[in-house]
Design a protein around this motif. Structure first.
Motif, PDB file in Angstrom:
ATOM      1  N   SER A 143       7.151  -6.248  32.335  1.00 31.79           N
ATOM      2  CA  SER A 143       6.424  -7.516  32.358  1.00 31.79           C
ATOM      3  C   SER A 143       6.986  -8.539  31.379  1.00 31.79           C
ATOM      4  CB  SER A 143       4.947  -7.281  32.034  1.00 31.79           C
ATOM      5  OG  SER A 143       4.814  -6.681  30.741  1.00 31.79           O
ATOM      6  N   GLU A 144       7.710  -8.105  30.346  1.00 32.26           N
ATOM      7  CA  GLU A 144       8.155  -9.045  29.321  1.00 32.26           C
ATOM      8  C   GLU A 144       9.194 -10.024  29.850  1.00 32.26           C
ATOM      9  OE1 GLU A 144       9.634  -9.154  24.668  1.00 32.26           O
ATOM     10  OE2 GLU A 144       9.198  -7.235  25.631  1.00 32.26           O
ATOM     11  N   PHE A 145      10.153  -9.534  30.617  1.00 34.27           N
ATOM     12  CA  PHE A 145      11.209 -10.407  31.139  1.00 34.27           C
ATOM     13  C   PHE A 145      11.331 -10.327  32.664  1.00 34.27           C
ATOM     14  CE2 PHE A 145      12.529  -9.487  26.747  1.00 34.27           C
ATOM     15  CZ  PHE A 145      12.690 -10.780  26.262  1.00 34.27           C
ATOM     16  N   ASP A 146      10.388  -9.665  33.302  1.00 35.61           N
ATOM     17  CA  ASP A 146      10.384  -9.539  34.760  1.00 35.61           C
ATOM     18  C   ASP A 146      11.684  -8.916  35.258  1.00 35.61           C
ATOM     19  OD1 ASP A 146       9.266  -9.754  37.287  1.00 35.61           O
ATOM     20  OD2 ASP A 146      10.152 -11.717  37.660  1.00 35.61           O
ATOM     21  N   GLU A 147      12.121  -7.843  34.594  1.00 40.03           N
ATOM     22  CA  GLU A 147      13.350  -7.147  34.970  1.00 40.03           C
ATOM     23  C   GLU A 147      13.013  -5.998  35.923  1.00 40.03           C
ATOM     24  OE1 GLU A 147      16.431  -7.315  31.359  1.00 40.03           O
ATOM     25  OE2 GLU A 147      14.586  -6.274  30.845  1.00 40.03           O
ATOM     26  N   PRO A 148      13.598  -5.964  37.106  1.00 42.60           N
ATOM     27  CA  PRO A 148      13.262  -4.915  38.087  1.00 42.60           C
ATOM     28  C   PRO A 148      13.527  -3.497  37.591  1.00 42.60           C
ATOM     29  CG  PRO A 148      14.451  -6.720  39.135  1.00 42.60           C
ATOM     30  CD  PRO A 148      14.499  -6.978  37.664  1.00 42.60           C
ATOM     31  N   TRP A 149      14.541  -3.311  36.746  1.00 37.10           N
ATOM     32  CA  TRP A 149      14.892  -1.968  36.305  1.00 37.10           C
ATOM     33  C   TRP A 149      14.155  -1.537  35.033  1.00 37.10           C
ATOM     34  CZ3 TRP A 149      20.752  -0.482  36.958  1.00 37.10           C
ATOM     35  CH2 TRP A 149      21.086  -0.519  38.322  1.00 37.10           C
ATOM     36  N   ALA A 150      13.434  -2.418  34.422  1.00 37.90           N
ATOM     37  CA  ALA A 150      12.733  -2.064  33.186  1.00 37.90           C
ATOM     38  C   ALA A 150      11.537  -1.164  33.490  1.00 37.90           C
ATOM     39  CB  ALA A 150      12.275  -3.329  32.472  1.00 37.90           C
ATOM     40  N   PRO A 151      11.157  -0.301  32.536  1.00 41.46           N
ATOM     41  CA  PRO A 151       9.982   0.555  32.747  1.00 41.46           C
ATOM     42  C   PRO A 151       8.700  -0.264  32.684  1.00 41.46           C
ATOM     43  CG  PRO A 151      10.771   0.791  30.506  1.00 41.46           C
ATOM     44  CD  PRO A 151      11.780  -0.087  31.212  1.00 41.46           C
ATOM     45  N   LEU A 152       7.638   0.294  33.243  1.00 36.42           N
ATOM     46  CA  LEU A 152       6.360  -0.413  33.207  1.00 36.42           C
ATOM     47  C   LEU A 152       5.887  -0.637  31.786  1.00 36.42           C
ATOM     48  CD1 LEU A 152       4.472   1.268  36.180  1.00 36.42           C
ATOM     49  CD2 LEU A 152       5.478  -1.022  36.092  1.00 36.42           C
ATOM     50  N   GLU A 153       6.108   0.357  30.930  1.00 42.61           N
ATOM     51  CA  GLU A 153       5.710   0.266  29.535  1.00 42.61           C
ATOM     52  C   GLU A 153       6.941   0.367  28.643  1.00 42.61           C
ATOM     53  OE1 GLU A 153       2.676  -0.398  28.648  1.00 42.61           O
ATOM     54  OE2 GLU A 153       1.800  -0.187  30.662  1.00 42.61           O
ATOM     55  N   ALA A 154       6.927  -0.365  27.550  1.00 46.82           N
ATOM     56  CA  ALA A 154       8.034  -0.280  26.591  1.00 46.82           C
ATOM     57  C   ALA A 154       8.100   1.117  26.002  1.00 46.82           C
ATOM     58  CB  ALA A 154       7.859  -1.320  25.492  1.00 46.82           C
ATOM     59  N   ASP A 155       9.297   1.572  25.665  1.00 43.72           N
ATOM     60  CA  ASP A 155       9.450   2.886  25.044  1.00 43.72           C
ATOM     61  C   ASP A 155      10.688   2.883  24.147  1.00 43.72           C
ATOM     62  OD1 ASP A 155      11.762   3.381  26.655  1.00 43.72           O
ATOM     63  OD2 ASP A 155      10.496   4.156  28.274  1.00 43.72           O
ATOM     64  N   GLY A 156      10.978   4.004  23.547  1.00 42.11           N
ATOM     65  CA  GLY A 156      12.092   4.106  22.613  1.00 42.11           C
ATOM     66  C   GLY A 156      13.319   4.767  23.187  1.00 42.11           C
ATOM     67  N   GLU A 157      13.423   4.884  24.506  1.00 44.85           N
ATOM     68  CA  GLU A 157      14.557   5.569  25.113  1.00 44.85           C
ATOM     69  C   GLU A 157      15.848   4.761  24.943  1.00 44.85           C
ATOM     70  OE1 GLU A 157      13.856   6.734  29.125  1.00 44.85           O
ATOM     71  OE2 GLU A 157      12.168   8.047  28.602  1.00 44.85           O
ATOM     72  N   LEU A 158      16.957   5.480  24.766  1.00 50.34           N
ATOM     73  CA  LEU A 158      18.264   4.880  24.517  1.00 50.34           C
ATOM     74  C   LEU A 158      19.315   5.533  25.396  1.00 50.34           C
ATOM     75  CD1 LEU A 158      18.148   5.075  20.604  1.00 50.34           C
ATOM     76  CD2 LEU A 158      17.747   3.019  21.957  1.00 50.34           C
ATOM     77  N   LEU A 159      20.474   4.931  25.451  1.00 49.29           N
ATOM     78  CA  LEU A 159      21.640   5.645  25.959  1.00 49.29           C
ATOM     79  C   LEU A 159      22.139   6.580  24.871  1.00 49.29           C
ATOM     80  CD1 LEU A 159      23.746   2.993  27.921  1.00 49.29           C
ATOM     81  CD2 LEU A 159      21.777   4.328  28.660  1.00 49.29           C
ATOM     82  N   GLY A 160      22.612   7.746  25.273  1.00 50.11           N
ATOM     83  CA  GLY A 160      23.043   8.740  24.301  1.00 50.11           C
ATOM     84  C   GLY A 160      24.458   8.511  23.799  1.00 50.11           C
ATOM     85  N   SER A 161      24.922   9.436  22.985  1.00 47.96           N
ATOM     86  CA  SER A 161      26.266   9.390  22.398  1.00 47.96           C
ATOM     87  C   SER A 161      27.172  10.396  23.106  1.00 47.96           C
ATOM     88  CB  SER A 161      26.203   9.695  20.908  1.00 47.96           C
ATOM     89  OG  SER A 161      25.350   8.782  20.238  1.00 47.96           O
ATOM     90  N   THR A 162      28.463  10.269  22.877  1.00 51.45           N
ATOM     91  CA  THR A 162      29.447  11.089  23.589  1.00 51.45           C
ATOM     92  C   THR A 162      30.553  11.552  22.646  1.00 51.45           C
ATOM     93  OG1 THR A 162      29.092  10.137  25.782  1.00 51.45           O
ATOM     94  CG2 THR A 162      31.295  10.968  25.332  1.00 51.45           C
ATOM     95  N   ILE A 163      31.022  12.770  22.874  1.00 52.70           N
ATOM     96  CA  ILE A 163      32.255  13.259  22.252  1.00 52.70           C
ATOM     97  C   ILE A 163      33.197  13.671  23.374  1.00 52.70           C
ATOM     98  CG2 ILE A 163      33.233  15.264  21.060  1.00 52.70           C
ATOM     99  CD1 ILE A 163      31.121  14.958  18.930  1.00 52.70           C
ATOM    100  N   LEU A 164      34.443  13.259  23.257  1.00 49.80           N
ATOM    101  CA  LEU A 164      35.446  13.492  24.283  1.00 49.80           C
ATOM    102  C   LEU A 164      36.450  14.540  23.840  1.00 49.80           C
ATOM    103  CD1 LEU A 164      36.044   9.732  25.148  1.00 49.80           C
ATOM    104  CD2 LEU A 164      34.587  11.352  26.388  1.00 49.80           C
ATOM    105  N   PHE A 165      37.269  15.012  24.792  1.00 50.05           N
ATOM    106  CA  PHE A 165      38.333  15.959  24.437  1.00 50.05           C
ATOM    107  C   PHE A 165      39.543  15.736  25.322  1.00 50.05           C
ATOM    108  CE2 PHE A 165      35.929  18.184  27.698  1.00 50.05           C
ATOM    109  CZ  PHE A 165      36.877  18.864  28.450  1.00 50.05           C
ATOM    110  N   TYR A 166      40.726  16.143  24.802  1.00 54.03           N
ATOM    111  CA  TYR A 166      41.988  16.069  25.530  1.00 54.03           C
ATOM    112  C   TYR A 166      42.541  17.489  25.696  1.00 54.03           C
ATOM    113  CZ  TYR A 166      42.912  10.981  25.186  1.00 54.03           C
ATOM    114  OH  TYR A 166      42.878   9.620  25.317  1.00 54.03           O
TER     115      TYR A 166
END
Length: 766
Positions: free
Chosen positions: A179-202
């Motif tokens: 509801s804050e910015f009328d974004e279709p992909w936003a959750p109904l309620e605000a929350d603390g979820e984030l994108l996670g971190s990554t470690i790579l290898f060769y």
């Protein structure tokens, strides 16, 4: 004798302090230094580059989006890094990339570089709504130096946003409510979820059998969803494993060590499965490198005067203070990361590139704080598109430029963004920064006042199978398109086609919606052409289309299994070949399902780049006239926006020139040249995509800048051999300005193209 028991406590004074030496911070520091400001670049790691460095090894992606978007590669400082790396580092060595980034900083005498210096203290004052940063203090690890940096303007390019947080800058962590910015992909309620971190290898092939004994902490993949939901391959390396992600449900800063340990356990478990499960041909493979530092995606996002939203990005909103552009999809990942049952990402592209305003790059409540990188003023959804590093780098150049202007003009970020946009735009264009669709009539530029002529210019749009060039038959088992400039008219386009038994083809003309787009969006006209049976022939499609102003259009040929068009393995200036997606075609990322209704995915140019469907436009074109070099544009936008000479037989003996004549003598002190390095060519620092050219063939290699003498002879002011830069600045001041009524750029060689190309010429008396 030196006091060996006393820690050094130092103070420095700079115009600008940039905290964070990822690509955003590097480009910010370089931009400010080139504008004459003394800059401190402070970084808490031993190498520059942030997530792109050899410590983390994330691919530098940006607006091209792995080649999805057209004419979208970054210019400016990020463009310099891309093309220099392409020349120095064709194998994509992560350590060589480190040196490219470091050299860019060391080339600027006004940058003072402080590596291994962790800023942990900030001195700021004022009420909550109007704070000012006075200084920041860092500890230089290994040197026992405590350094306080005083400056007029500060840039938080730390990613995590610690400096701004300590200064009291307003910020957010997590996802906003829908509801804050009328974004279709936003959750109904605000929350603390984030994108996670990554470690790579060769990995690498050792040439002999190599065993792997997993450590005790290696993750048992059978206890996770990884084997059923993610793809493991022996040929993958580095960012192929972007999906090794975790920590989105945690605090990615406070829980960083826990996240690192879990990621390491997962890497060891994945490698154990590849080596020891018997499912892979991996006997000769061994681990070459495993990251020790989690590559973070998300933490604090500051609040600026404008919060960029999903709707801004997908609608391609045209901001008056736009200072950079992006093109990555809105790319969000499940909060469980690699342990999620759903796909590793959800992505949505705009129809073309999107714009980012300066008002998203400074604090709403700290008057001298800019920020650039993944911590800009954007919602969680919009951040999914702005977070990739080439985009972050362009934001850094914009923020560094703005900070330098604030110091020079004794103004503040808000005033610059709202009241001084002309100055901001003019400065960005002078340095060839990554801005799209911005044209400026610089009153100080003498070039637009001149008559502009050339030795020759392209007058016909065509890709014809002549002069021994053989065309490949391309069956019409799908719709195809030809993106081309309409300047000033597209009356009739002829297509080289064939049909064994004869047939009719439906041919349509479509507009692209916005000048920055390269897909068919707006239907203009439809016609039918008859293809006789037998040998290939030229068949005319008449449209009689004259747009209100020049722009791109797409000629669409609809699918017909009884007919074929023809394709040449050549690049045609200003023209792209498109093909419409069929079920079963390779996706942009074959591990991620593609959403329906994305025009840039439905109409792809990636597979056909540097090739052309055979066509010819009957009417002459004005898309490549010499005057295009002084119209204020410096890259393709609704057309090629460049001068292109007629082709010559030998690209190393061009003899083509662009000439400026004034009615009266002019004092010339500085000449800016912007050449063509094909911003449609997708580059990557670690070469996920291998471009075969160390230098783009279209780039001018050898040239002279000349002035006309009273005796009618041309006098050479500057000679350049082996040029590898698209933006060159020549200053003539040893004996004062050059007084002349005519100036020309004599192109003597390119890096392989038979055409001489120049995007822009700017001439200044001061």
């Amino acid at each position: 004798m030196k006091d060996m028991n006393h820690m050094r406590d130092e103070h420095t004074q700079h115009d600008i302090a940039v905290i964070g030496g990822g690509l955003a911070g590097v480009c910010a520091a370089v931009a400010a230094a080139r504008l004459g400001r003394r800059v401190a670049l402070v970084h808490n790691r031993p190498v520059l580059g942030g997530n792109s460095s050899s410590e983390v090894r994330v691919w530098v992606c940006g607006a091209t989006a792995h080649g999805v978007h057209r004419y979208a590669r970054e210019t400016g400082i990020m463009g310099e890094l891309y093309t220099e790396n392409q020349y120095r580092n064709p194998e994509g060595n992560p350590y060589y990339w480190d040196q490219v980034v470091l050299d860019a900083v060391l080339a600027e005498p006004l940058i003072d570089l402080y590596l291994n210096t962790d800023v942990r203290e900030v001195t700021a004052d004022g009420p909550d709504h109007e704070r000012t940063v006075r200084s920041v203090t860092g500890w230089m690890m290994g040197s026992e130096r405590r350094i306080t940096f005083h400056a007029e303007q500060f840039l938080d390019c730390t990613g995590d946003g610690l400096v701004g947080h300590l200064a009291g800058a307003h910020h957010r962590i997590g996802r906003e409510a829908r509801s804050e910015f009328d974004e279709p992909w936003a959750p109904l309620e605000a929350d603390g979820e984030l994108l996670g971190s990554t470690i790579l290898f060769y990995t690498k092939d050792a040439g002999r059998p190599v065993k792997f004994v997993p450590p005790s902490y290696a993750k048992d993949l059978s206890s996770t969803p990884i084997l059923r939901n993610r793809v493991l391959r022996t040929g993958d390396n580095g960012c192929d494993y972007w999906w090794i992600e975790w920590g989105g449900e945690l605090d990615t800063v406070e829980d960083n060590e826990r996240i690192r340990d879990e990621l390491h356990a997962a890497v060891m478990g994945i490698w154990d499965h590849i080596k020891n499960s018997g499912e892979f041909d991996a006997d000769h493979l061994t681990l070459e490198w495993v990251g020790s530092l989690p590559g973070k995606r998300e933490y604090r996002r500051f609040i600026g005067d404008h919060v960029l939203t999903q709707n801004d990005i997908l609608s391609q909103r045209q901001f008056p203070d736009r200072v950079a552009f992006g093109g990555w999809s809105v790319d969000l990942h499940p909060v469980q990361g690699m342990y999620a049952d759903e796909p590793g990402a959800r992505q949505r592209y705009a129809d073309g590139i999107f714009h980012i305003p300066l008002r998203s790059l400074y604090s709403v409540n700290v008057g001298n704080l800019f920020f650039a990188g993944r911590n800009i003023s954007a919602t969680h959804i919009a951040f999914g598109a702005t977070r990739v590093m080439a985009t972050c780098a362009t934001l850094g150049e914009a923020a560094g430029t703005a900070a330098a202007l604030c110091v020079a003009e004794k103004t503040d970020p808000r005033t610059l963004a709202i009241e001084r946009t002309d100055l901001l735009r003019r400065t960005l264009l002078r340095q060839d920064a990554s801005v799209m669709g911005v044209s400026d009539r610089d009153p100080a530029d003498l070039a637009p006042r001149a008559r502009v002529t050339a030795s020759s210019h392209v007058r016909r749009l065509a890709a014809e199978p002549v002069d021994g060039r053989s065309a490949e038959l391309y069956p019409l088992n799908r719709d195809i398109g030809i993106l081309l400039p309409v300047d000033p008219v597209l009356g009739t386009v002829e297509l080289f086609v064939s049909s064994p038994g004869g047939t009719e083809l439906t041919v349509e003309l479509w507009g692209t919606g916005l000048p920055e787009n390269g897909v068919p969006l707006d239907h203009i006209a439809t016609t039918t052409l008859t293809v006789p049976a037998g040998e290939p022939t030229w068949a005319p499609a008449a449209f009689g289309y004259r747009p209100r102003q020049p722009g791109n259009a797409v000629v669409v040929v609809r699918r017909n299994p009884d007919a074929a068009v023809y394709r040449l393995p050549i690049r045609t200036d200003g023209v792209l070949a498109l093909r419409r997606k069929l079920d079963g075609d390779t996706a942009v990322d074959d591990d991620i399902p593609e959403e329906e209704g994305q025009a840039v995915i439905e109409w792809s140019a990636r597979e056909l780049r540097r090739s052309s469907f055979c066509f010819r436009v009957v009417e002459e074109t004005s898309a490549f006239t010499p005057r295009k070099t002084v119209n204020g544009f410096q890259r393709p936008y609704g057309g090629p926006q460049l001068w292109s000479s007629e082709p010559v037989a030998d690209p190393w003996q061009m003899g083509q020139y662009l000439q400026l004549d004034w009615d009266t003598d002019q004092d010339v002190r500085t000449v800016h040249l912007v050449f063509d390095d094909d911003v449609d060519e997708y580059l990557n620092n670690l070469h996920r995509h291998r471009t075969p050219f160390e230098v783009m063939p279209e780039l001018v290699r050898d040239y002279r800048v000349q002035t006309l003498m009273p005796n009618g002879e041309w006098h050479t002011l500057a000679t350049v051999r082996g040029n590898r830069r698209r933006h060159r600045v020549h200053t003539f001041q040893d004996a004062g300005p050059v007084r002349t009524a005519a100036l020309r750029v004599l192109v003597e060689a390119t890096h392989g193209s038979p055409h001489a190309h120049v995007h822009a010429v700017r001439v200044y008396a001061g």
